[in-house]
Design an enzyme around this catalytic site. Sequence first.
Site, PDB file in Angstrom:
ATOM      1  N   ASP A  26       9.266  33.603  14.858  1.00 36.35           N
ATOM      2  CA  ASP A  26      10.171  33.838  15.972  1.00 36.35           C
ATOM      3  C   ASP A  26      10.611  35.301  15.897  1.00 36.35           C
ATOM      4  OD1 ASP A  26      12.192  33.898  17.862  1.00 36.35           O
ATOM      5  OD2 ASP A  26      13.622  32.766  16.636  1.00 36.35           O
ATOM      6  N   GLU A  77      17.167  41.160  19.932  1.00 33.97           N
ATOM      7  CA  GLU A  77      17.309  39.915  20.687  1.00 33.97           C
ATOM      8  C   GLU A  77      18.183  38.914  19.952  1.00 33.97           C
ATOM      9  OE1 GLU A  77      16.132  35.752  21.903  1.00 33.97           O
ATOM     10  OE2 GLU A  77      16.071  36.741  19.944  1.00 33.97           O
ATOM     11  N   GLU A  78      18.070  38.887  18.628  1.00 33.91           N
ATOM     12  CA  GLU A  78      18.702  37.822  17.857  1.00 33.91           C
ATOM     13  C   GLU A  78      20.213  37.975  17.708  1.00 33.91           C
ATOM     14  OE1 GLU A  78      17.222  35.237  17.277  1.00 33.91           O
ATOM     15  OE2 GLU A  78      15.112  35.553  16.817  1.00 33.91           O
ATOM     16  N   HIS A 113      15.107  30.424  12.237  1.00 34.01           N
ATOM     17  CA  HIS A 113      16.408  30.906  11.770  1.00 34.01           C
ATOM     18  C   HIS A 113      16.824  30.290  10.438  1.00 34.01           C
ATOM     19  CE1 HIS A 113      17.820  32.204  16.082  1.00 34.01           C
ATOM     20  NE2 HIS A 113      16.551  32.534  15.825  1.00 34.01           N
ATOM     21  N   ASP A 129      12.742  42.198  16.634  1.00 35.84           N
ATOM     22  CA  ASP A 129      13.578  41.845  15.485  1.00 35.84           C
ATOM     23  C   ASP A 129      13.376  40.393  15.077  1.00 35.84           C
ATOM     24  OD1 ASP A 129      14.817  41.206  18.005  1.00 35.84           O
ATOM     25  OD2 ASP A 129      16.675  40.763  16.934  1.00 35.84           O
ATOM     26  N   ASP A 140       8.168  33.415  23.737  1.00 38.52           N
ATOM     27  CA  ASP A 140       9.230  33.251  22.733  1.00 38.52           C
ATOM     28  C   ASP A 140       9.829  31.852  22.713  1.00 38.52           C
ATOM     29  OD1 ASP A 140      11.050  33.918  20.742  1.00 38.52           O
ATOM     30  OD2 ASP A 140      12.502  34.792  22.129  1.00 38.52           O
TER      31      ASP A 140
END
Length: 486
Positions: A116, A146-147, A458, A79, A170
């Site tokens: 990312d 994961e996010e 992000h 994701d 990561d």
Amino acid sequence: MSQEIRNLEPKPLWKNFADLNAVPRPSKKEERVIEFMKNFGNNLGLETFEDEIRNVIIKKPATPGLENRKTVVLQGHLDMVHQKNNETVFDFDKQGIDMYVDGDWVRARGTTLGADNGLGVAMIMAILESKTIAHPAIEALFTIDEETGMTGALHLKGGVLSGEILLNLDTEEDDEIDIGCAGGVDVTATRSYEEEETPEGSVGYTITVKGLKGGHSGMDIDKGLGNANKIMNRLLFDAFENFGLQISEVNGGSLRNAIPRESKATVIIAAMYDEAYVFDMQEIINDIKTEYKTTEPNLTIEIVKCDLPKKVMDLGVQEGIIRSLYAAHNGVYRMSADMADLVETSNNIARVIIKEGEITIQNLTRSSVETSKFDLANALRAAFELCGCEVTFAGSYPGWTPNVKSEILDLLVKIYEKQNNEKPKVVACHAGLECGILGTNYPNMDMISFGPTIHGAHSPDERASITSSQKFWKFVLEILENIPVK
């Protein structure tokens, strides 16, 4: 666009990144990328399957001569964070990422890039499909969500993997090797309130905070960046104290793991205070912009007259929530006493919604120390309970305790120093890596995390270094060739 990216070196990495970025893959909506990855593995003739939570596992035997080496788990998450600028027209559920090259950087037009953790995933894909890269037996683990909750890692059962070493691809600085990370917990405050008819003799205003950089709520939390929700609350607090401002709506921030870049509020002021209010607000705006002139040079705060809203908040509830938001901690709470320059504990006031009788405030609290994490979470709980909110904790996940005597760490340090003529930085990070969670069901697995340089994760300013991707490629290939024997 796609061909320009595919022509970058190393081509196997960027080709797979372009393929991956053509697939919409928001957190909790990974159905399409799961199918994409399963098709990828099956088309290579490799053992490919989903586990119960829908993580994808692809296994590849060792290349000739490396059958006696330890099995390696190569791990990344499928994701990506979906953020865009307000003026950008883009549907993350339907469109692939629109990428372009800007000097040494790959960027996206007005949105997050997905480097990312797309570059880590693309690296694993390149290894799986290669017929020339030397490697031991590989178990590729592609986790979901994961996010926004680490769901895939949290629900990966013991026994699914047999690898003795895990390489998590990561992290975001190519001169760092991570051996520890923060855990986190979602703190959410909610309550209802009565709406009142807008008093006669009022004027309506829209307040907009925008132009902030935003960023990763873990990795960027110590950079002095502005939080749109805190800046907006400061404006509301002052105008309520001095002019009796009343709130109709507030909508600030987006995702828990993104520092909020924008907030918008609809408010009213008694017409008799109209001129004084505007004058006072301009002074506060000037003060705020002066405070942030170095870290947030593009900060914009606008106060514009609008149609008068029909309803506003109950004043008693409004006073409580404004004061609670002012008191609630945002940013670094405590620095580590054991590792230099490491944030130990922090909070991001990520989302504030006040609308139609309902209040929702979403926080992400992080810490590498479990007790400190809940100390700050309880401080937030106390601040919001004082104004009558119900506060819940959810999605708690553990940190990853550093192992300075790791065998794989020694190997990576030696290879890095040989390739770059300098020592890497061995660090722990304030982001939430999946290693700590995976270690609960695989306690004997030797884990390490590293990756290429990615800035602005992000946020729509996310960008990935091309030269760093080449360094990353060379590093991974030599690591795989030198994995210790069983």
